[in-house]
Design a protein around this motif. Structure first.
Motif, PDB file in Angstrom:
ATOM      1  N   SER A 107       1.781  -1.701   6.947  1.00  0.00           N
ATOM      2  CA  SER A 107       0.585  -1.646   7.769  1.00  0.00           C
ATOM      3  C   SER A 107       0.632  -0.349   8.559  1.00  0.00           C
ATOM      4  O   SER A 107       1.695   0.211   8.803  1.00  0.00           O
ATOM      5  CB  SER A 107       0.496  -2.852   8.702  1.00  0.00           C
ATOM      6  OG  SER A 107       1.569  -2.836   9.608  1.00  0.00           O
ATOM      7  N   ALA A 108      -0.538   0.128   8.942  1.00  0.00           N
ATOM      8  CA  ALA A 108      -0.629   1.362   9.723  1.00  0.00           C
ATOM      9  C   ALA A 108      -1.861   1.294  10.609  1.00  0.00           C
ATOM     10  O   ALA A 108      -2.929   0.858  10.157  1.00  0.00           O
ATOM     11  CB  ALA A 108      -0.718   2.574   8.792  1.00  0.00           C
ATOM     12  N   ALA A 109      -1.700   1.702  11.837  1.00  0.00           N
ATOM     13  CA  ALA A 109      -2.838   1.761  12.753  1.00  0.00           C
ATOM     14  C   ALA A 109      -3.794   2.848  12.269  1.00  0.00           C
ATOM     15  O   ALA A 109      -3.376   3.967  11.957  1.00  0.00           O
ATOM     16  CB  ALA A 109      -2.362   2.062  14.166  1.00  0.00           C
ATOM     17  N   VAL A 110      -5.069   2.513  12.189  1.00  0.00           N
ATOM     18  CA  VAL A 110      -6.077   3.464  11.725  1.00  0.00           C
ATOM     19  C   VAL A 110      -6.509   4.331  12.907  1.00  0.00           C
ATOM     20  O   VAL A 110      -6.925   3.808  13.936  1.00  0.00           O
ATOM     21  CB  VAL A 110      -7.286   2.731  11.117  1.00  0.00           C
ATOM     22  CG1 VAL A 110      -8.359   3.725  10.701  1.00  0.00           C
ATOM     23  CG2 VAL A 110      -6.853   1.875   9.931  1.00  0.00           C
TER      24      VAL A 110
ATOM     25  N   SER B 235       4.863   5.626  -6.090  1.00  0.00           N
ATOM     26  CA  SER B 235       3.436   5.457  -6.342  1.00  0.00           C
ATOM     27  C   SER B 235       2.690   5.151  -5.051  1.00  0.00           C
ATOM     28  O   SER B 235       3.249   4.570  -4.118  1.00  0.00           O
ATOM     29  CB  SER B 235       3.194   4.310  -7.324  1.00  0.00           C
ATOM     30  OG  SER B 235       3.783   4.619  -8.557  1.00  0.00           O
ATOM     31  N   ARG B 236       1.436   5.526  -5.046  1.00  0.00           N
ATOM     32  CA  ARG B 236       0.597   5.279  -3.873  1.00  0.00           C
ATOM     33  C   ARG B 236       0.303   3.789  -3.729  1.00  0.00           C
ATOM     34  O   ARG B 236      -0.139   3.141  -4.668  1.00  0.00           O
ATOM     35  CB  ARG B 236      -0.706   6.074  -3.974  1.00  0.00           C
ATOM     36  CG  ARG B 236      -1.546   5.959  -2.719  1.00  0.00           C
ATOM     37  CD  ARG B 236      -2.658   6.962  -2.681  1.00  0.00           C
ATOM     38  NE  ARG B 236      -3.540   6.677  -1.551  1.00  0.00           N
ATOM     39  CZ  ARG B 236      -4.579   7.407  -1.215  1.00  0.00           C
ATOM     40  NH1 ARG B 236      -4.875   8.495  -1.921  1.00  0.00           N
ATOM     41  NH2 ARG B 236      -5.331   7.088  -0.191  1.00  0.00           N
ATOM     42  N   GLU B 237       0.591   3.267  -2.556  1.00  0.00           N
ATOM     43  CA  GLU B 237       0.312   1.877  -2.189  1.00  0.00           C
ATOM     44  C   GLU B 237      -0.189   1.912  -0.754  1.00  0.00           C
ATOM     45  O   GLU B 237       0.612   1.928   0.184  1.00  0.00           O
ATOM     46  CB  GLU B 237       1.576   1.020  -2.298  1.00  0.00           C
ATOM     47  CG  GLU B 237       2.147   0.959  -3.700  1.00  0.00           C
ATOM     48  CD  GLU B 237       3.470   0.206  -3.741  1.00  0.00           C
ATOM     49  OE1 GLU B 237       3.692  -0.688  -2.904  1.00  0.00           O
ATOM     50  OE2 GLU B 237       4.281   0.533  -4.621  1.00  0.00           O
ATOM     51  N   ASP B 238      -1.493   1.970  -0.567  1.00  0.00           N
ATOM     52  CA  ASP B 238      -2.054   2.157   0.765  1.00  0.00           C
ATOM     53  C   ASP B 238      -1.756   0.989   1.689  1.00  0.00           C
ATOM     54  O   ASP B 238      -1.731  -0.168   1.269  1.00  0.00           O
ATOM     55  CB  ASP B 238      -3.559   2.390   0.678  1.00  0.00           C
ATOM     56  CG  ASP B 238      -3.880   3.764   0.117  1.00  0.00           C
ATOM     57  OD1 ASP B 238      -2.972   4.617   0.069  1.00  0.00           O
ATOM     58  OD2 ASP B 238      -5.035   3.998  -0.256  1.00  0.00           O
ATOM     59  N   PRO B 239      -1.524   1.305   2.964  1.00  0.00           N
ATOM     60  CA  PRO B 239      -1.227   0.259   3.949  1.00  0.00           C
ATOM     61  C   PRO B 239      -2.479  -0.518   4.330  1.00  0.00           C
ATOM     62  O   PRO B 239      -3.602  -0.118   4.021  1.00  0.00           O
ATOM     63  CB  PRO B 239      -0.691   1.048   5.140  1.00  0.00           C
ATOM     64  CG  PRO B 239      -1.356   2.381   5.029  1.00  0.00           C
ATOM     65  CD  PRO B 239      -1.500   2.630   3.543  1.00  0.00           C
ATOM     66  N   GLU B 240      -2.260  -1.633   5.000  1.00  0.00           N
ATOM     67  CA  GLU B 240      -3.346  -2.434   5.548  1.00  0.00           C
ATOM     68  C   GLU B 240      -3.537  -2.040   7.001  1.00  0.00           C
ATOM     69  O   GLU B 240      -2.564  -1.696   7.665  1.00  0.00           O
ATOM     70  CB  GLU B 240      -3.004  -3.927   5.446  1.00  0.00           C
ATOM     71  CG  GLU B 240      -2.938  -4.438   4.020  1.00  0.00           C
ATOM     72  CD  GLU B 240      -4.273  -4.407   3.304  1.00  0.00           C
ATOM     73  OE1 GLU B 240      -5.307  -4.596   3.974  1.00  0.00           O
ATOM     74  OE2 GLU B 240      -4.285  -4.186   2.093  1.00  0.00           O
ATOM     75  N   PRO B 241      -4.734  -2.066   7.522  1.00  0.00           N
ATOM     76  CA  PRO B 241      -5.987  -2.306   6.814  1.00  0.00           C
ATOM     77  C   PRO B 241      -6.375  -1.071   5.998  1.00  0.00           C
ATOM     78  O   PRO B 241      -6.002   0.048   6.340  1.00  0.00           O
ATOM     79  CB  PRO B 241      -6.985  -2.551   7.945  1.00  0.00           C
ATOM     80  CG  PRO B 241      -6.435  -1.799   9.115  1.00  0.00           C
ATOM     81  CD  PRO B 241      -4.943  -1.843   8.969  1.00  0.00           C
TER      82      PRO B 241
ATOM     83  N   GLY C 119       5.394   3.965  -1.759  1.00  0.00           N
ATOM     84  CA  GLY C 119       6.706   3.356  -1.846  1.00  0.00           C
ATOM     85  C   GLY C 119       6.939   2.207  -0.882  1.00  0.00           C
ATOM     86  O   GLY C 119       6.039   1.786  -0.157  1.00  0.00           O
ATOM     87  N   ASN C 120       8.189   1.678  -0.942  1.00  0.00           N
ATOM     88  CA  ASN C 120       8.597   0.580  -0.087  1.00  0.00           C
ATOM     89  C   ASN C 120      10.093   0.742   0.179  1.00  0.00           C
ATOM     90  O   ASN C 120      10.874   0.617  -0.758  1.00  0.00           O
ATOM     91  CB  ASN C 120       8.307  -0.761  -0.768  1.00  0.00           C
ATOM     92  CG  ASN C 120       8.587  -1.937   0.130  1.00  0.00           C
ATOM     93  OD1 ASN C 120       8.866  -1.785   1.307  1.00  0.00           O
ATOM     94  ND2 ASN C 120       8.515  -3.125  -0.441  1.00  0.00           N
ATOM     95  N   PRO C 121      10.538   1.049   1.392  1.00  0.00           N
ATOM     96  CA  PRO C 121       9.719   1.200   2.585  1.00  0.00           C
ATOM     97  C   PRO C 121       8.798   2.407   2.451  1.00  0.00           C
ATOM     98  O   PRO C 121       9.132   3.401   1.808  1.00  0.00           O
ATOM     99  CB  PRO C 121      10.708   1.375   3.722  1.00  0.00           C
ATOM    100  CG  PRO C 121      11.987   1.792   3.075  1.00  0.00           C
ATOM    101  CD  PRO C 121      11.961   1.269   1.666  1.00  0.00           C
ATOM    102  N   ALA C 122       7.646   2.284   3.057  1.00  0.00           N
ATOM    103  CA  ALA C 122       6.554   3.220   2.806  1.00  0.00           C
ATOM    104  C   ALA C 122       6.643   4.511   3.603  1.00  0.00           C
ATOM    105  O   ALA C 122       6.999   4.522   4.781  1.00  0.00           O
ATOM    106  CB  ALA C 122       5.225   2.543   3.106  1.00  0.00           C
ATOM    107  N   ILE C 123       6.309   5.577   2.912  1.00  0.00           N
ATOM    108  CA  ILE C 123       5.976   6.839   3.555  1.00  0.00           C
ATOM    109  C   ILE C 123       4.503   6.668   3.940  1.00  0.00           C
ATOM    110  O   ILE C 123       3.671   6.373   3.080  1.00  0.00           O
ATOM    111  CB  ILE C 123       6.146   8.021   2.579  1.00  0.00           C
ATOM    112  CG1 ILE C 123       7.612   8.167   2.182  1.00  0.00           C
ATOM    113  CG2 ILE C 123       5.598   9.307   3.193  1.00  0.00           C
ATOM    114  CD1 ILE C 123       7.851   9.078   1.004  1.00  0.00           C
ATOM    115  N   ILE C 124       4.186   6.798   5.221  1.00  0.00           N
ATOM    116  CA  ILE C 124       2.831   6.538   5.704  1.00  0.00           C
ATOM    117  C   ILE C 124       2.192   7.833   6.198  1.00  0.00           C
ATOM    118  O   ILE C 124       2.787   8.578   6.983  1.00  0.00           O
ATOM    119  CB  ILE C 124       2.836   5.511   6.861  1.00  0.00           C
ATOM    120  CG1 ILE C 124       3.402   4.179   6.395  1.00  0.00           C
ATOM    121  CG2 ILE C 124       1.442   5.351   7.466  1.00  0.00           C
ATOM    122  CD1 ILE C 124       2.517   3.421   5.434  1.00  0.00           C
ATOM    123  N   LEU C 125       0.971   8.088   5.739  1.00  0.00           N
ATOM    124  CA  LEU C 125       0.168   9.210   6.205  1.00  0.00           C
ATOM    125  C   LEU C 125      -1.000   8.657   7.007  1.00  0.00           C
ATOM    126  O   LEU C 125      -1.658   7.706   6.567  1.00  0.00           O
ATOM    127  CB  LEU C 125      -0.336  10.028   5.014  1.00  0.00           C
ATOM    128  CG  LEU C 125      -1.242  11.210   5.345  1.00  0.00           C
ATOM    129  CD1 LEU C 125      -0.963  12.357   4.374  1.00  0.00           C
ATOM    130  CD2 LEU C 125      -2.714  10.850   5.293  1.00  0.00           C
TER     131      LEU C 125
END
Length: 166
Positions: A31-34, A60-66, A75-81
């Motif tokens: 998850s990531a704060a928008v 591979s790209r796996e977008d966070p929620e929301p 990835g998992n654990p995710a690299i978050i942009l």
């Protein structure tokens, strides 16, 4: 013959089973704060979303929620942009110590300047500098941050022009 095999499940037991199954998802999605950027930065971030790579650091790209055009993950654990974040307080702060032992260091990777901050859990947070929108990339402690930044640099250069963000 096993008498338990034909015994009906009571309503409380069935409810507990359904709740347990519903909560034990195989999806460990991040998850990531928008962010809430202004219209100019939001437009640049939407452009960035359209040119982001399908893989970063071989993940591979796996977008966070929301789901949002302002966030992406790999990835998992995710690299978050996250695109359109506010300027980090440590950016351009003369009180921030510089050098190897500092918790905030500036540097560049493949033509993109970054502020690097080490998080308490060992992860690194990178925020673009000298671009018209701030892009933040969080790399988990067990991941190669340089690989992620190298993979993201072409998209950032293409979508977010150089300059000073408002």
């Amino acid at each position: 013959m096993n008498s338990l095999r034909h015994r009906p499940i009571g309503l409380p037991a069935l409810a507990l089973l359904l709740v347990t199954v519903g909560c034990s998802s195989a999806d460990d999605g991040a998850s990531a704060a928008v962010p809430s950027p202004d219209a100019k930065a939001a437009a640049l971030c939407q452009k960035l979303d359209g040119v982001l790579p399908a893989t970063v650091d071989d993940e591979s790209r796996e977008d966070p929620e929301p789901a949002s055009a302002l966030t992406a993950g790999w990835g998992n654990p995710a690299i978050i942009l996250r695109c359109g974040v506010p300027r980090p307080p440590k950016m351009l702060d003369p009180a921030v110590p510089q050098g190897r032992d500092a918790d905030a260091v500036a540097g560049g990777v493949d033509g993109v300047d970054w502020l690097m901050e080490k998080e308490g859990d060992g992860a690194y947070r990178f925020t673009t500098a000298s671009r018209l929108a701030y892009v933040e990339v969080t790399v988990p402690a067990d991941r190669d941050s340089s690989g992620a930044l190298v993979d993201l640099a072409p998209a950032i250069k293409k979508a977010i022009p150089e300059g000073i963000a408002d």
